[in-house]
Design a protein around this motif. Structure first.
Motif, PDB file in Angstrom:
ATOM      1  N   MET A   1      15.465  -1.075 -20.909  1.00  0.00           N
ATOM      2  CA  MET A   1      14.138  -1.498 -21.350  1.00  0.00           C
ATOM      3  C   MET A   1      14.204  -1.916 -22.823  1.00  0.00           C
ATOM      4  SD  MET A   1      10.565   0.648 -21.509  1.00  0.00           S
ATOM      5  CE  MET A   1      10.396   0.732 -19.731  1.00  0.00           C
ATOM      6  N   LEU A   2      13.545  -3.038 -23.124  1.00  0.00           N
ATOM      7  CA  LEU A   2      13.587  -3.583 -24.478  1.00  0.00           C
ATOM      8  C   LEU A   2      13.024  -2.598 -25.496  1.00  0.00           C
ATOM      9  CD1 LEU A   2      14.104  -5.840 -26.474  1.00  0.00           C
ATOM     10  CD2 LEU A   2      11.916  -6.876 -25.793  1.00  0.00           C
ATOM     11  N   ALA A   3      11.955  -1.906 -25.132  1.00  0.00           N
ATOM     12  CA  ALA A   3      11.325  -0.991 -26.084  1.00  0.00           C
ATOM     13  C   ALA A   3      12.290   0.100 -26.535  1.00  0.00           C
ATOM     14  CB  ALA A   3      10.076  -0.372 -25.468  1.00  0.00           C
ATOM     15  N   LEU A   4      13.081   0.640 -25.610  1.00  0.00           N
ATOM     16  CA  LEU A   4      14.024   1.693 -25.972  1.00  0.00           C
ATOM     17  C   LEU A   4      15.182   1.135 -26.800  1.00  0.00           C
ATOM     18  CD1 LEU A   4      14.123   3.785 -22.674  1.00  0.00           C
ATOM     19  CD2 LEU A   4      12.675   4.061 -24.698  1.00  0.00           C
ATOM     20  N   THR A   5      15.564  -0.118 -26.521  1.00  0.00           N
ATOM     21  CA  THR A   5      16.592  -0.759 -27.339  1.00  0.00           C
ATOM     22  C   THR A   5      16.079  -0.969 -28.761  1.00  0.00           C
ATOM     23  OG1 THR A   5      17.435  -1.896 -25.375  1.00  0.00           O
ATOM     24  CG2 THR A   5      18.120  -2.748 -27.523  1.00  0.00           C
ATOM     25  N   LEU A   6      14.819  -1.382 -28.875  1.00  0.00           N
ATOM     26  CA  LEU A   6      14.215  -1.552 -30.193  1.00  0.00           C
ATOM     27  C   LEU A   6      14.151  -0.222 -30.933  1.00  0.00           C
ATOM     28  CD1 LEU A   6      11.324  -3.985 -29.234  1.00  0.00           C
ATOM     29  CD2 LEU A   6      13.168  -4.492 -30.869  1.00  0.00           C
ATOM     30  N   ARG A   7      13.854   0.834 -30.189  1.00  0.00           N
ATOM     31  CA  ARG A   7      13.811   2.155 -30.823  1.00  0.00           C
ATOM     32  C   ARG A   7      15.186   2.533 -31.374  1.00  0.00           C
ATOM     33  NH1 ARG A   7      13.758   7.981 -27.741  1.00  0.00           N
ATOM     34  NH2 ARG A   7      13.991   9.236 -29.603  1.00  0.00           N
ATOM     35  N   ALA A   8      16.230   2.319 -30.556  1.00  0.00           N
ATOM     36  CA  ALA A   8      17.586   2.657 -31.005  1.00  0.00           C
ATOM     37  C   ALA A   8      17.959   1.856 -32.256  1.00  0.00           C
ATOM     38  CB  ALA A   8      18.582   2.393 -29.881  1.00  0.00           C
ATOM     39  N   ARG A   9      17.624   0.559 -32.263  1.00  0.00           N
ATOM     40  CA  ARG A   9      17.946  -0.255 -33.432  1.00  0.00           C
ATOM     41  C   ARG A   9      17.113   0.156 -34.638  1.00  0.00           C
ATOM     42  NH1 ARG A   9      17.523  -6.786 -33.388  1.00  0.00           N
ATOM     43  NH2 ARG A   9      15.300  -6.322 -33.669  1.00  0.00           N
TER      44      ARG A   9
END
Length: 255
Positions: A1-9
């Motif tokens: 999910m993009l949102a979780l990738t954004l969170r990691a970044r």
């Protein structure tokens, strides 16, 4: 999910913009998901987790309030399996602890301990998860002991830490951390009550007779005066006190 990738970044780079976008996307997903869908619990928990991460960067107390509300909403849903319930309780208790450390609200700390105790009872079927919750409970009880200096809290913290160690195997990666927490609790209790048994169990040298809160040894005056003062840090939402390390909102600071 993009949102979780954004969170990691966002966590890796310290980017508030990435965390803001992750919150916006997850908020939209939660709004679109029917209330009877089991996946809603996962999305709400993800939102609470991202909000907690954003608080770690911006120190906006509003993120903690939203995190607590989202996690409580997920926890209140019927039909949660054990894994979802345990994960949600972990998110909720961590957010309540952060809110206590930020605002000093005693009710938040008490609720965090209550939720963690419930998670310990619910997780008895999974030794590794039970040990994780017991370790979290140990930390919360030691935090309350530091605030109120109640010996019963320290006793319960040591008991929880012992149980966490007992629930793990010799080769478990988390065992070393649990043993370290147990040694810390035993040393504090040994310093508070001058208990030779606790100090022997912890395999640590005896602390000085004059000890601080919850048995934490006090630093000699010469050492205290030789250390530089802790720097204070300020964000748009408040200042971390250099003495207590607690975040003070702007309104409280100006008053």
């Amino acid at each position: 999910m993009l949102a979780l990738t954004l969170r990691a970044r966002g966590e890796y780079r310290g980017s508030a913009a990435d965390l803001d976008e992750a919150v916006e996307r997850l908020t939209a997903v939660v709004a679109r998901t029917p209330s009877d869908e089991t996946v809603l619990v996962t999305q709400v928990r993800n939102l609470a987790s991202v909000l907690s991460s954003r608080f770690g960067l911006t120190h906006d107390p509003g993120d903690l309030d939203t995190t607590v509300a989202a996690a409580e909403a997920a926890l209140g849903r019927a039909g949660l399996d054990q894994r979802d319930r345990t994960s949600t309780v972990s998110t909720l208790s961590d957010a309540l602890r952060q809110r206590y450390e930020c605002t000093g609200a005693e009710d938040s700390l008490a609720r965090a301990i209550d939720h963690c105790c419930a998670a310990v009872r619910d997780g008895q079927g999974d030794p590794a998860e039970a040990a994780s919750q017991l370790s979290r409970l140990d930390a919360l009880l030691r935090l309350r002991c530091k605030r109120f200096e109640e010996a019963a809290d320290l006793d319960e913290a040591v008991a929880a830490s012992r149980a966490a160690v007992a629930a793990t195997t010799e080769r478990a990666p988390a065992r070393a951390g649990y043993l370290s927490n147990l040694a810390m609790g035993l040393r504090r209790r040994g310093g508070r009550t001058i208990s030779a048994a606790d100090l022997t169990a912890a395999k640590l040298p005896a602390p000085p007779l004059h000890s601080g809160r919850c048995g934490k040894p006090t630093m000699p005056a010469t050492s205290r005066t030789s250390l530089p003062p802790r720097p204070s840090s300020t964000t748009a939402h408040g200042t971390r006190c250099s003495r207590t390390r607690r975040w003070m909102p702007l309104a409280a600071r100006s008053s």
